[in-house]
Design a protein around this motif. Structure first.
Motif, short mmCIF file in Angstrom:
data_model
loop_
_atom_site.label_atom_id
_atom_site.label_comp_id
_atom_site.label_asym_id
_atom_site.label_seq_id
_atom_site.Cartn_x
_atom_site.Cartn_y
_atom_site.Cartn_z
N THR A 143 0.82 -1.22 0.00
CA THR A 143 0.00 0.00 0.00
C THR A 143 0.86 1.26 0.00
OG1 THR A 143 -0.14 -0.12 2.41
CG2 THR A 143 -1.94 -1.11 1.15
N ALA A 144 2.17 1.10 0.03
CA ALA A 144 3.08 2.25 0.02
C ALA A 144 3.70 2.38 -1.37
CB ALA A 144 4.17 2.07 1.08
N GLU A 145 3.35 3.46 -2.07
CA GLU A 145 3.81 3.65 -3.45
C GLU A 145 4.66 4.90 -3.56
OE1 GLU A 145 1.81 4.93 -7.67
OE2 GLU A 145 0.80 3.35 -6.54
N LEU A 150 13.26 8.36 -6.18
CA LEU A 150 13.87 8.62 -4.88
C LEU A 150 15.22 7.93 -4.77
CD1 LEU A 150 10.97 8.10 -2.28
CD2 LEU A 150 11.95 10.25 -3.07
N ASN A 151 16.13 8.60 -4.07
CA ASN A 151 17.37 7.94 -3.68
C ASN A 151 17.08 7.00 -2.52
OD1 ASN A 151 19.23 9.21 -5.47
ND2 ASN A 151 19.23 11.03 -4.18
N VAL A 174 7.58 -1.33 3.26
CA VAL A 174 7.97 -0.57 4.44
C VAL A 174 7.96 -1.48 5.66
CG1 VAL A 174 7.44 1.39 5.93
CG2 VAL A 174 7.06 1.56 3.46
N GLU A 175 9.13 -1.67 6.26
CA GLU A 175 9.25 -2.52 7.44
C GLU A 175 8.92 -1.74 8.71
OE1 GLU A 175 13.28 -3.82 7.26
OE2 GLU A 175 12.93 -5.20 5.58
N CYS A 176 9.36 -0.48 8.74
CA CYS A 176 9.15 0.36 9.92
C CYS A 176 9.56 1.78 9.55
CB CYS A 176 9.97 -0.14 11.11
SG CYS A 176 11.76 -0.25 10.77
N GLN A 177 9.34 2.72 10.47
CA GLN A 177 9.69 4.12 10.24
C GLN A 177 10.57 4.64 11.36
OE1 GLN A 177 5.68 5.88 9.73
NE2 GLN A 177 6.29 6.33 7.63
N VAL A 178 11.35 5.65 11.02
CA VAL A 178 12.24 6.27 11.99
C VAL A 178 12.33 7.76 11.67
CG1 VAL A 178 14.29 5.82 10.55
CG2 VAL A 178 14.55 6.11 13.03
N SER A 179 12.56 8.58 12.68
CA SER A 179 12.75 10.02 12.47
C SER A 179 14.15 10.27 11.94
CB SER A 179 12.54 10.78 13.78
OG SER A 179 11.20 10.66 14.21
N GLY A 180 14.24 11.24 11.02
CA GLY A 180 15.52 11.59 10.44
C GLY A 180 15.49 13.00 9.90
N ASP A 181 16.29 13.28 8.90
CA ASP A 181 16.33 14.61 8.31
C ASP A 181 14.97 15.00 7.74
OD1 ASP A 181 18.97 14.76 8.95
OD2 ASP A 181 19.73 14.55 6.90
N VAL A 182 14.65 16.27 7.85
CA VAL A 182 13.38 16.78 7.37
C VAL A 182 13.44 16.96 5.85
CG1 VAL A 182 11.74 18.69 7.44
CG2 VAL A 182 12.87 17.92 9.54
N VAL A 183 12.45 16.43 5.15
CA VAL A 183 12.33 16.58 3.70
C VAL A 183 10.91 17.06 3.42
CG1 VAL A 183 12.40 15.43 1.45
CG2 VAL A 183 13.97 14.71 3.27
N ASN A 184 10.79 18.25 2.82
CA ASN A 184 9.47 18.82 2.53
C ASN A 184 8.58 18.85 3.78
OD1 ASN A 184 10.16 19.30 -0.10
ND2 ASN A 184 8.54 18.07 -1.00
N GLY A 185 9.18 19.18 4.90
CA GLY A 185 8.42 19.31 6.14
C GLY A 185 8.14 18.00 6.86
N ILE A 186 8.64 16.89 6.36
CA ILE A 186 8.39 15.57 6.95
C ILE A 186 9.71 14.97 7.42
CG2 ILE A 186 7.57 13.23 6.49
CD1 ILE A 186 5.60 14.42 4.51
N ASP A 187 9.74 14.54 8.69
CA ASP A 187 10.99 13.97 9.22
C ASP A 187 10.98 12.46 9.28
OD1 ASP A 187 9.27 13.45 11.32
OD2 ASP A 187 10.61 14.24 12.88
N LEU A 188 9.94 11.82 8.76
CA LEU A 188 9.85 10.37 8.79
C LEU A 188 10.59 9.75 7.60
CD1 LEU A 188 6.16 9.73 9.84
CD2 LEU A 188 8.21 9.45 11.24
N TRP A 189 11.26 8.65 7.89
CA TRP A 189 11.92 7.86 6.85
C TRP A 189 11.44 6.42 6.95
CZ3 TRP A 189 16.30 9.29 3.62
CH2 TRP A 189 16.58 10.66 3.67
N ASP A 190 11.28 5.78 5.81
CA ASP A 190 10.81 4.40 5.75
C ASP A 190 11.99 3.47 5.54
OD1 ASP A 190 8.15 5.32 5.86
OD2 ASP A 190 8.09 5.55 3.68
N ARG A 191 12.07 2.45 6.37
CA ARG A 191 13.09 1.41 6.13
C ARG A 191 12.47 0.35 5.24
NH1 ARG A 191 15.42 -1.90 11.08
NH2 ARG A 191 13.83 -3.43 10.46
N TYR A 197 16.89 3.02 3.23
CA TYR A 197 15.92 4.00 3.73
C TYR A 197 15.53 4.97 2.61
CZ TYR A 197 17.27 2.54 8.47
OH TYR A 197 17.51 1.81 9.59
N ILE A 198 14.25 5.38 2.62
CA ILE A 198 13.78 6.45 1.74
C ILE A 198 12.97 7.43 2.56
CG2 ILE A 198 13.75 5.09 -0.39
CD1 ILE A 198 10.75 4.68 0.02
N SER A 199 12.98 8.70 2.14
CA SER A 199 12.17 9.71 2.81
C SER A 199 10.69 9.40 2.58
CB SER A 199 12.50 11.10 2.28
OG SER A 199 11.52 12.03 2.72
N HIS A 200 9.90 9.52 3.65
CA HIS A 200 8.46 9.26 3.53
C HIS A 200 7.73 10.42 2.84
CE1 HIS A 200 4.81 7.11 4.47
NE2 HIS A 200 4.27 8.21 4.99
#
Length: 216
Positions: A143-145, A150-151, A174-191, A197-200
């Protein structure tokens, strides 16, 4: 059935054909990001393709090479049912003379390719300079597209090394999420794999979607 745990060693070739049209109607552009599998059963799925150092996640938009009914990744394959799961007919024909060394159209198979990669995924994503053996998994629907190219990085940071990429339209596991660098106002990253990892910020999910927090 497709099993995400199954990874096959497949010979991948570069598709090229810029300006041509894929089986799903996409017009191929320079340095494009998609894959082709030799069966229409593979259309609109996603493949994870890895070398020893890099991985890409690609939508399957085309059919080929060599065959069009060879869903070798399925246990209940459509054609060439006497071949083991994970062995493309073209590989068996090229290496062992299977089917007289011919594909389903009677052409002499000139390489063992079981997958085509668009130029961008081939050159930029996997950093390949020639056709090569790769580790390939056909992923189950997710369900995650990914909504844009993306890098894929080794950690949830814009300074983490780039270790691959995810093409627009790829379904990512997506296995899980973690906080990281902010991209377009979002700090979540998907493992989406071990050290992948990719920015959510550019991942589309249903409104009620959620993922567990990655363990420390």
């Amino acid at each position: 059935m497709i099993d995400i745990l199954l990874a096959f060693t497949i010979f991948a070739t570069r598709e090229g054909l810029v300006g041509g049209t894929t089986a799903n109607g996409h017009v191929i552009v320079e340095r494009d990001w998609f894959a082709a599998l030799p069966s229409r059963r593979g259309l609109e799925t996603t493949v994870k393709v890895c070398t020893e150092t890099r991985c890409v996640f690609l939508p399957v938009w085309d059919v080929g090479p060599w065959n069009t009914k060879d869903d070798y990744w399925n246990e209940d394959r459509q054609m060439w049912t006497d071949l083991p799961q994970g062995l493309p007919e073209a590989q068996a024909a090229f290496q062992d003379g299977y089917n007289g060394g011919l594909d389903e159209f009677g052409r002499k198979v000139l390489n063992p390719a079981g997958m085509d990669l668009a130029d961008g995924a081939f050159w930029d994503g996997l950093a390949l300079t020639d056709n090569a053996w790769v580790q390939t998994s056909v992923l189950p629907p997710s369900t995650a597209e990914v909504t844009t190219l993306l890098n894929v990085r080794s950690g949830p940071s814009l300074s983490a090394p780039i270790v691959g990429g995810a093409g627009r339209g790829a379904d990512v596991p997506v296995e899980c999420q973690v906080s990281g660098d902010v991209v377009n106002g979002i700090d979540l990253w998907d493992r989406i794999g071990v050290d992948l990892y990719i920015s959510h910020a550019y991942v589309q999910v249903p409104s009620d979607w959620s993922a567990p927090v990655c363990p420390a």
